[in-house]
Design a protein around this motif. Structure first.
Motif, PDB file in Angstrom:
ATOM      1  N   VAL A  60       0.856  -1.183   0.000  1.00  0.00           N
ATOM      2  CA  VAL A  60       0.000   0.000   0.000  1.00  0.00           C
ATOM      3  C   VAL A  60       0.892   1.232   0.000  1.00  0.00           C
ATOM      4  N   VAL A  97       1.084   5.121   0.354  1.00  0.00           N
ATOM      5  CA  VAL A  97       0.273   6.207   0.903  1.00  0.00           C
ATOM      6  C   VAL A  97       0.905   7.546   0.532  1.00  0.00           C
ATOM      7  N   ASP A 137      -1.115  10.413   1.083  1.00  0.00           N
ATOM      8  CA  ASP A 137      -2.070  11.308   1.751  1.00  0.00           C
ATOM      9  C   ASP A 137      -1.296  12.382   2.512  1.00  0.00           C
ATOM     10  N   TYR A 151      -1.944   5.190   9.193  1.00  0.00           N
ATOM     11  CA  TYR A 151      -2.269   4.164   8.214  1.00  0.00           C
ATOM     12  C   TYR A 151      -1.787   2.774   8.624  1.00  0.00           C
ATOM     13  N   LEU A 158      -1.982  -1.063  -4.071  1.00  0.00           N
ATOM     14  CA  LEU A 158      -3.016  -0.103  -3.677  1.00  0.00           C
ATOM     15  C   LEU A 158      -2.332   1.229  -3.412  1.00  0.00           C
ATOM     16  N   ILE A 172      -3.052   5.198  -2.112  1.00  0.00           N
ATOM     17  CA  ILE A 172      -4.009   6.072  -1.437  1.00  0.00           C
ATOM     18  C   ILE A 172      -3.389   7.457  -1.332  1.00  0.00           C
ATOM     19  N   ALA A 227      -8.528   6.030  -3.181  1.00  0.00           N
ATOM     20  CA  ALA A 227      -7.773   4.777  -3.205  1.00  0.00           C
ATOM     21  C   ALA A 227      -7.861   4.176  -4.603  1.00  0.00           C
ATOM     22  N   LEU A 232     -11.540  -2.402   2.426  1.00  0.00           N
ATOM     23  CA  LEU A 232     -11.538  -0.939   2.574  1.00  0.00           C
ATOM     24  C   LEU A 232     -12.901  -0.451   3.045  1.00  0.00           C
ATOM     25  N   PHE A 276     -13.889   4.722   4.178  1.00  0.00           N
ATOM     26  CA  PHE A 276     -13.826   4.694   2.715  1.00  0.00           C
ATOM     27  C   PHE A 276     -15.207   4.388   2.145  1.00  0.00           C
TER      28      PHE A 276
END
Length: 703
Positions: A25, A27, A29, A48, A85, A87, A232, A250, A269
């Motif tokens: 994942v 991230v 953000d 996270y 993934l 995000i 996402a 999610l 989400f």
């Protein structure tokens, strides 16, 4: 840039590379703890690692989380070669994916503490500046954000362009703090050209909290249209087996209070909303939030050649996310044997459709006395019943008394319409009433109800549009938050087709029927824009209209299929094409590409340009009336999923020049020739089909 700390969860070993089965994942953000600073208590410290833990438990695989302001940095931070993934800020993620030539699809949006999934650009000046609004910025230099930051760049430029302001020099600042600092320095310099800067709404609290600027140094003079914030994306590197469980995980995190708290989110989400379109939010005043405005663009998007089950993110209301029976993905073949995920017994048979969104399934039922409407909510994954919402609804109708309308899920609320004209808004999480109104009693219940109120509710912006089958109101526009009346439209009695919102020419409008005519209404005011009386009378007006290109397609049991050209805000007559052989009582047409499909004792495939027959398919399973869902496989092949008699599923080649059944699945081992039609439109979310029979609600895996 901050020193990033890789969060590695449930690794198979302590080596330098991630485990081979780990889900990575990335991230990006800006409110994640490693990418922000703890200057404002309880803000911009999203943890996270807690989400990674939650995902790992749900999918039973190791999860590795890496952080970075760019996708490359986040992947490197995770000590990985690729991400499954991603995000982050929607526009920035899209830009980085394009740079790295990575294909990805948006599957969820993260809500903030306010429950919203959007952010804005704020146009600011120094507090002592004379400007009071955007119109006062003529000649000002403006500091925009980088091109990949929609809220600070494209949306800001659109705001200034719409105001007709001619600015001075356009400058680009890499961060909100840079633009803010530059304009404050200019304020101190005598004779300098005045300046404004665009900052992100999410960053505004941090500028003062971190001491970048003093409190009160800046003043907002304009605000851009909203754009998506944290989205996402599942990338092409995620193997097909993990996509659906990952997306469901999610959505499922919304049920974990500790995860909501860690991510500083109200609702977790949620599936991309109806206004989410490829990285920008379409303003409601331009494109109605119709839970299914039918446009060629949306049909083409649903027919993407890179379709996957995860694209079927939600089925929020009548006939799906675009209110037209088109889904983003269908399987290349059906399983050889039924794969029931769960089954739930219903109290009575019913005609109403199924809504599935935010991990919930909502459907209308009745109590055993047949005097109460009972709306039931189930966990979409497990089938566990979560709540019931009941109210008295007494009377007697043909085809029993259960609700006919499909519920509508939006923003943590569910809008319900019973067959006796009762409209309610309840909370999705617990079914508690927000408001309820017995609209038919309020607006006249003098006439006899035969089939009841059948039109599924529709949202246009924050206006809920319903047809309560009342004497003195055909359509009623209600404030979705309070249930208060905004407008009422009259007509010649109610019909049964659920309306759609579409454009005829350049005019967005509500398109539907009264008892005798087809018509268009202004969805904001209820004003009738046009009326069309068919050649033959006596139609029940049950099938929902559809859009074929820029034309309107309608079909009824007496007047057959007709295709109309727009003429201003109305329709040119006579129709440009007809097909008198397709005469369904209730089946609604489905459009995929340049073809129209509809069931009426056979499966009709008509060419959208002239309504000539491409083919007509016959099979013992094909019902007199039934639902046709259309979509494409991961390889781009067109497919139709038809619910046949007794619940037999037929998967049909939508692209072929002749009727061809690709595969079939008899769910309940019944003889279709002796079985009844299933009148309830099913729902598809992910790779799962939700279907109502006479006495059950079932969830079936399609792969």
């Amino acid at each position: 840039m901050k020193r990033f700390v890789a969060l590695t969860l449930l690794l198979a070993s302590c080596g330098s590379a991630v485990a081979s089965d780990a889900v990575v994942v990335a991230v990006m953000d800006p409110l994640a703890a490693p990418l922000s600073c703890p200057c404002v208590e309880g803000y911009a410290q999203r943890d996270y690692a807690v989400l990674g833990d939650s995902l790992s438990r749900a999918i039973d695989r190791p999860v590795v989380v890496g952080f970075g302001e760019t996708l490359s940095d986040a992947i490197e931070d995770a000590n990985a070669e690729r991400a499954h993934l991603v995000i982050g800020k929607d526009s920035v993620v899209r830009s980085d994916l394009a740079k790295l030539r990575v294909e990805a699809m948006p599957v969820a949006q993260l809500t903030g503490k306010d429950g919203e999934t959007t952010q804005n650009g704020l146009l600011v000046v120094a507090s002592a500046d004379a400007a009071q609004g955007v119109e006062d910025l003529a000649g000002y230099d403006v500091y925009y954000g980088p091109a990949e930051c929609d809220e600070k760049h494209a949306a800001a430029r659109a705001l200034l362009a719409s105001s007709g302001v001619e600015i001075g020099e356009s400058l680009v600042s890499p961060a909100c703090s840079d633009g803010a600092s530059e304009l404050l320095e200019r304020q101190k310099t005598a004779g300098a050209t005045p300046a404004a800067a665009v900052i992100s709404s999410y960053a505004a609290p941090l500028l003062e909290g971190c001491g970048t600027i003093a409190k009160g140094d800046l003043r907002v003079v304009g605000e851009t249209a909203p754009v998506p914030f944290i989205t996402a994306f599942v990338t092409e590197h995620a193997d097909e087996a993990i996509v659906v469980p990952l997306v469901e995980a999610l959505y499922g995190a919304v049920a974990e209070p500790e995860t909501l708290a860690a991510l500083e989110t109200l609702r977790g989400f949620t599936p991309p909303g109806p206004d989410y379109q490829g990285g920008q939010m379409v303003p409601a005043e331009v494109t109605p939030n119709a839970k299914g405005e039918q446009t060629p663009t949306e049909n083409e998007a649903a027919a993407s050649s890179r379709a996957s089950p995860a694209d079927n993110a939600a089925w929020p209301g009548f006939r799906g996310p675009t209110r037209d029976g088109v889904v983003a993905w269908l399987p290349a073949e059906l399983p050889a044997t039924p794969r029931f995920v769960w089954r739930q017994r219903m109290s009575r048979s019913g005609l109403g459709g199924i809504a599935v969104a935010e991990g919930r399934v909502v459907i209308g039922d009745r109590d055993f006395s047949n005097r109460l409407d009972v709306w039931r909510c189930f966990d979409a994954v497990t089938g566990e019943e979560l709540w019931k919402h009941r109210y008295p609804a007494v009377g007697q109708l043909d085809y029993d008394n259960a609700p006919r309308a499909t519920p509508l899920i939006d923003g943590g609320r569910v809008y319900l319409l019973g067959a006796f004209g009762d409209v309610a808004c309840v909370r999705l999480d617990d079914g508690k009433r927000v408001w309820r109104r017995p609209l038919r009693r309020e607006y006249g219940d003098r006439g006899k109800l035969v089939w009841g109120a059948c039109c599924s509710p529709l949202l246009v912006g924050d206006t809920l549009i319903v047809c309560p089958a009342a004497d003195d109101a055909l359509w009623i526009g209600l404030d979705a938050s309070t249930g208060r009346e905004r407008w009422v439209a009259g007509g010649d009695g109610h019909a049964f087709a659920s309306p759609v919102v579409a454009r005829l020419g350049d005019t967005p409008q509500l398109i539907g029927y009264d008892r005798t005519t087809l018509g268009g209404w202004n969805p904001t005011t209820g004003e009738r824009l046009w009326s069309l009386t068919p050649r033959l009378d006596g139609d029940f007006n049950v099938p929902t209209p559809a859009i074929v290109g820029d034309r309107l397609f309608v079909v009824t049991e007496n007047n057959g299929a007709r295709l109309y050209e727009p003429n201003g805000a109305g329709l040119a007559t006579p129709p440009v094409a007809t097909h008198e052989g397709l005469l369904p009582d209730t089946s609604s047409p489905t459009v995929l590409g340049d073809r129209v499909y509809c069931v009426w004792n056979a499966l009709y495939c008509l060419r959208g340009g002239d309504l000539s027959e491409a083919w007509i398919g016959e099979d013992d399973s094909l019902p007199e009336t039934g639902a046709v869902l259309a979509g494409r496989t991961a390889g781009g092949a067109g497919r139709l999923l038809v619910v046949g008699r007794g619940g037999e599923l037929l998967l049909v080649d939508a692209d072929a020049d002749a009727f061809r059944i690709v595969s079939r699945l008899n769910l309940f081992s019944v003889d279709p020739a002796e079985a009844e039609d299933l009148l309830c439109t099913p729902a598809i979310v992910g790779s799962r089909l939700y279907l109502r029979t006479d006495d059950e609600l079932v969830c079936v895996e399609l792969i």
